[in-house]
Motif scaffolding. Structure first.
Motif, mmCIF file in Angstrom:
data_model
loop_
_atom_site.group_PDB
_atom_site.id
_atom_site.type_symbol
_atom_site.label_atom_id
_atom_site.label_comp_id
_atom_site.label_asym_id
_atom_site.label_seq_id
_atom_site.Cartn_x
_atom_site.Cartn_y
_atom_site.Cartn_z
ATOM 1 N N TYR A 1 2.534 7.694 -3.245
ATOM 2 C CA TYR A 1 3.204 7.685 -4.546
ATOM 3 C C TYR A 1 4.680 7.319 -4.405
ATOM 4 O O TYR A 1 5.204 6.485 -5.155
ATOM 5 C CB TYR A 1 3.081 9.046 -5.235
ATOM 6 C CG TYR A 1 3.893 9.093 -6.500
ATOM 7 C CD1 TYR A 1 3.463 8.428 -7.633
ATOM 8 C CD2 TYR A 1 5.128 9.745 -6.529
ATOM 9 C CE1 TYR A 1 4.229 8.407 -8.779
ATOM 10 C CE2 TYR A 1 5.903 9.730 -7.679
ATOM 11 C CZ TYR A 1 5.445 9.063 -8.802
ATOM 12 O OH TYR A 1 6.211 9.034 -9.925
ATOM 13 N N LEU A 2 5.349 7.910 -3.411
ATOM 14 C CA LEU A 2 6.790 7.662 -3.242
ATOM 15 C C LEU A 2 7.061 6.193 -2.922
ATOM 16 O O LEU A 2 7.972 5.582 -3.481
ATOM 17 C CB LEU A 2 7.352 8.568 -2.145
ATOM 18 C CG LEU A 2 7.384 10.074 -2.478
ATOM 19 C CD1 LEU A 2 7.855 10.879 -1.278
ATOM 20 C CD2 LEU A 2 8.258 10.331 -3.708
ATOM 21 N N ILE A 3 6.238 5.625 -2.032
ATOM 22 C CA ILE A 3 6.430 4.208 -1.670
ATOM 23 C C ILE A 3 6.107 3.326 -2.883
ATOM 24 O O ILE A 3 6.850 2.395 -3.213
ATOM 25 C CB ILE A 3 5.553 3.831 -0.452
ATOM 26 C CG1 ILE A 3 6.033 4.589 0.795
ATOM 27 C CG2 ILE A 3 5.587 2.321 -0.196
ATOM 28 C CD1 ILE A 3 5.099 4.496 1.985
ATOM 29 N N GLY A 4 5.014 3.643 -3.572
ATOM 30 C CA GLY A 4 4.598 2.833 -4.716
ATOM 31 C C GLY A 4 5.587 2.872 -5.871
ATOM 32 O O GLY A 4 5.715 1.903 -6.614
ATOM 33 N N SER A 5 6.284 3.980 -6.021
ATOM 34 C CA SER A 5 7.191 4.096 -7.165
ATOM 35 C C SER A 5 8.612 3.625 -6.849
ATOM 36 O O SER A 5 9.451 3.571 -7.733
ATOM 37 C CB SER A 5 7.236 5.557 -7.637
ATOM 38 O OG SER A 5 7.741 6.363 -6.592
ATOM 39 N N LEU B 1 2.976 -0.923 3.517
ATOM 40 C CA LEU B 1 3.754 0.232 3.975
ATOM 41 C C LEU B 1 2.965 1.535 3.804
ATOM 42 O O LEU B 1 2.988 2.407 4.675
ATOM 43 C CB LEU B 1 5.071 0.322 3.199
ATOM 44 C CG LEU B 1 6.177 -0.615 3.667
ATOM 45 C CD1 LEU B 1 7.389 -0.504 2.752
ATOM 46 C CD2 LEU B 1 6.576 -0.319 5.109
ATOM 47 N N THR B 2 2.246 1.612 2.695
ATOM 48 C CA THR B 2 1.436 2.812 2.451
ATOM 49 C C THR B 2 0.361 2.926 3.527
ATOM 50 O O THR B 2 0.119 4.016 4.067
ATOM 51 C CB THR B 2 0.777 2.731 1.059
ATOM 52 O OG1 THR B 2 1.797 2.568 0.110
ATOM 53 C CG2 THR B 2 -0.018 3.967 0.746
ATOM 54 N N MET C 1 -5.604 -3.107 0.837
ATOM 55 C CA MET C 1 -5.562 -3.017 2.304
ATOM 56 C C MET C 1 -6.191 -1.729 2.795
ATOM 57 O O MET C 1 -6.909 -1.699 3.785
ATOM 58 C CB MET C 1 -4.102 -2.994 2.761
ATOM 59 C CG MET C 1 -3.619 -4.286 3.260
ATOM 60 S SD MET C 1 -1.953 -4.034 3.821
ATOM 61 C CE MET C 1 -2.211 -3.086 5.274
ATOM 62 N N ALA C 2 -5.858 -0.657 2.115
ATOM 63 C CA ALA C 2 -6.332 0.657 2.561
ATOM 64 C C ALA C 2 -7.854 0.730 2.539
ATOM 65 O O ALA C 2 -8.466 1.345 3.411
ATOM 66 C CB ALA C 2 -5.736 1.749 1.690
#
Lengths: 132, 203, 314
Positions: free
Chosen positions: A34-38, A49-50, B147-148
């Motif tokens: 969530y933090l990376i996506g937001s 990155l996630t 990707m996941a």
């Protein structure tokens, strides 16, 4: 994938992998997703990155982390709830398995089939709580 | 008594009465008597456990009963009949195969996922970092692919047949016009349990 | 590790005797349901019973005559709205015995209450069969629950609920009959009094203190601050006396049973107040059942050692 489905499929995946020492770090994966996506500047790279973050948390438990980051979490609360739900279900499932009397169960249902049945029942039991 | 060629005890060695006997808590004669009493009760329509009969006849104390159950538990665990069974490849295949339908992938998404899984499997073996790399390449070729979902599915599989099985299962579940109910994890788990029970080798 | 499994300490009561007592206690509810809804209710009860008993007969002939399948079938039937199709009752009965009981090893080994498990799974798999229009009348009208917020009905009254004139499931038409049957089981020490008492007290308390959610304010404001409605409406009484009190799926220690009942009441009230699901009693029973091993571990490790005397309900 909905967060509920991700939690339950990650729960199933976690049953077929040996547990490394720091397996519980995977609980941070939805939060990081969530933090990376937001984070606006990272938008273009959020997917890789996630995935990298999910693997870095516990490489030997990468499938569990990766399955937990497939959904797009709409809020911080949702990601925390998903992470906590997975963690609590994992612990709850362990205690339920210990209570099963496998010697009394039909041989064809022993092992994986009965575990899948229990996860299926837990799914329907906890589904309404998604609304909370 | 053990199954020939295996170090695990045969299933009858894990029965309550046999464990009690092996632990030296009852004699063979006492066990025979308890089994006879249980048969009599069953004939009278009272279904009871051998442990109950032994407790009723004071052949065992509740503490000894607990000791036997703990030993039985240990034996069952060692034989893989109880608790977690690790590194189960079939479950890996099932989980991977469920990913496309639960992710509501489009036809092109399923094709990309399948291709990445098969090609990736040939290249990556079980290294999670390589799977992330393969997932990345797939998303560059076909933007919008998760990707996941590729890396997560791929890392769960091993052997050459299972990736193929996962691809076939994933494509079938995602592309066949199945009822909407089967687009959720819960019913898929129940269905998988039934299928596994039906198709497993007869014990 | 200590493994706790179902009945070890014998009470002198056989399974058959306990099941007969439960069936006798359920008889007034069944008679009231058949008097209120007529043939439709009788058909559902027969189908659920037949499904449960025939499944038992096929799987384990020896257990088929101990009465447990009959009890399971009857409790499942009481959870059905009278508008439910006959095949739902039949499948439900089969699922309750086959999946809820025998898949886990049979009587004494099940983790979840079979009737509640069957209801929850069938509601998830075929929700359409449960919520048929309330306009359908046979000898009366019925929906999945009088507490259902989307039913478009006027606020139910306590008098209406007690007299069975408010639509509900088969088992809800005569709350006083369920209560009488439950009290009979308590007085005969067939069930542990702690579970229904704690459950009902917690439900009443939560009905008074829980703040309204957005799902309740516009749809069913009568559910707020009205403990009696929550106690006699929905599946509360059935859950308290017949599903939660099942000794196989309840915790081992008296303290554990109190925690268990509180967990169930909390789950049911959260579902009623903050989700669009009607009732929530069966869901709460399953959730509480799932927490039993954890509660047992907690109470056995932290509490005093359990007594070797048979528990009250055995």
């Amino acid at each position: 994938m909905s967060p509920t489905d991700a939690v339950f499929i990650a729960l199933l995946a976690s049953r077929c992998l040996n547990r490394p020492q720091y397996w519980w770090l995977v609980v941070l994966a939805p939060l990081l997703a969530y933090l990376i996506g937001s984070h606006e500047p990272l938008a273009r790279f959020s997917d890789p990155l996630t995935a990298l973050a999910a693997v870095a948390l516990a490489p030997r438990w990468a499938p569990v982390g990766l399955l937990l980051v497939i959904p797009e979490y709409s809020s911080l609360t949702e990601s925390i709830v998903a992470a906590l739900a997975w963690f609590l279900l994992d612990r709850l499932f362990d205690t339920l398995l210990a209570r099963l009397r496998e010697d009394a169960i039909f041989p064809r249902l022993r092992g994986w089939p009965i575990q899948l049945l229990v996860i299926g029942v837990l799914y329907y039991t906890l589904l309404p709580l998604v609304w909370l | 008594m053990s199954v020939p060629g295996h170090s695990i005890p045969a299933e009858e060695e894990m029965h309550f009465g046999r464990v009690a006997l092996n632990l030296g808590l009852v004699t063979e004669e006492e066990l025979e008597r308890a089994l006879g009493a249980r048969e009599e009760l069953r004939a009278a329509g009272i279904d009871t456990l051998i442990g109950d009969v032994m407790l009723d006849r004071r052949l065992l104390t509740p503490v000894q009963c607990e000791q036997i159950l703990a030993e039985q538990d240990r034996l069952l665990r060692e034989a893989g009949l109880l608790g977690r069974v690790r590194a189960a490849p079939t479950i890996g295949l099932l989980v991977a195969g469920m990913v496309p339908v639960l992710s509501h992938m489009s036809v092109s998404g399923v094709l990309t996922w399948s291709g990445a899984l098969l090609i990736g499997f040939a290249l990556s073996n079980r290294n999670p970092w390589r799977w992330v790399g393969i997932g990345w390449i797939a998303t560059v070729i076909a933007p919008g692919t998760s990707m996941a979902s590729i890396a997560g599915s791929g890392r769960l599989l091993h052997g050459w047949r299972r990736p193929l099985g996962a691809v076939l299962l994933g494509a079938a579940l995602a592309l066949l016009p199945l009822p909407e109910t089967l687009h959720q994890a819960g019913p898929l788990f129940l269905l998988a349990a039934v299928v596994l029970a039906v198709f497993r080798k007869a014990p | 590790m200590t493994k706790l499994i179902g009945p070890i300490i014998h009470s002198g009561k056989t399974n058959r005797m306990m099941m007969v007592l439960v069936l006798v206690s359920l008889a007034p509810s069944l008679v009231a349901a058949v008097m209120r809804f007529g043939f439709a209710a009788a058909l559902l009860v027969i189908c659920a019973l037949a499904g449960a008993w025939l499944t038992e007969l096929v799987i384990d002939r020896r257990q088929a005559f101990d009465g447990s399948a009959v009890v399971t079938g009857v409790i499942f039937a009481l959870l059905l709205p009278v508008t439910a199709p006959w095949w739902l009752a039949l499948i439900g009965g089969m699922l309750a015995t086959g999946l809820g009981k025998h898949a886990f090893g049979g009587l004494g080994c099940n983790l979840f209450n079979p009737a509640a498990l069957s209801r929850v799974i069938l509601m998830g798999l075929i929700p359409g069969a449960w919520f048929i229009s309330t306009a359908v009348t046979i000898d009366g009208i019925t929906t999945a629950s009088p507490l259902a917020r989307e039913s478009g009905l006027l606020a139910p009254t306590i008098t209406g609920l007690l007299s069975g004139s408010i639509p509900g499931t088969i088992g809800q038409v005569a709350p006083l009959a369920v209560l009488a049957g439950g009290l009979m089981l308590v007085s005969l020490r067939t069930i542990d009094w702690r579970i229904p008492l704690t459950f009902l007290a917690t439900v009443a308390f939560l009905a008074l203190v829980l703040p309204p959610g957005i799902r309740i304010e516009g749809h069913a404001p009568w559910l707020l601050g009205n403990p009696l409605l929550h106690l006699v409406g929905g599946g509360t009484l059935l859950a308290a006396f017949y599903m939660l009190s099942d000794p196989v799926t309840a915790p081992f220690t008296p303290g554990g049973r109190i925690i268990f009942a509180v967990v169930a009441a909390l789950a049911m009230m959260l579902v009623r107040f903050y989700t669009p699901y009607p009732d929530g009693a069966a869901l709460a029973v399953l959730l509480a059942n799932a927490s039993v091993p954890l509660i047992d571990r907690l109470t056995l490790e932290l509490g005093p050692p359990p007594s070797l005397e048979p528990p009250d309900n055995l």
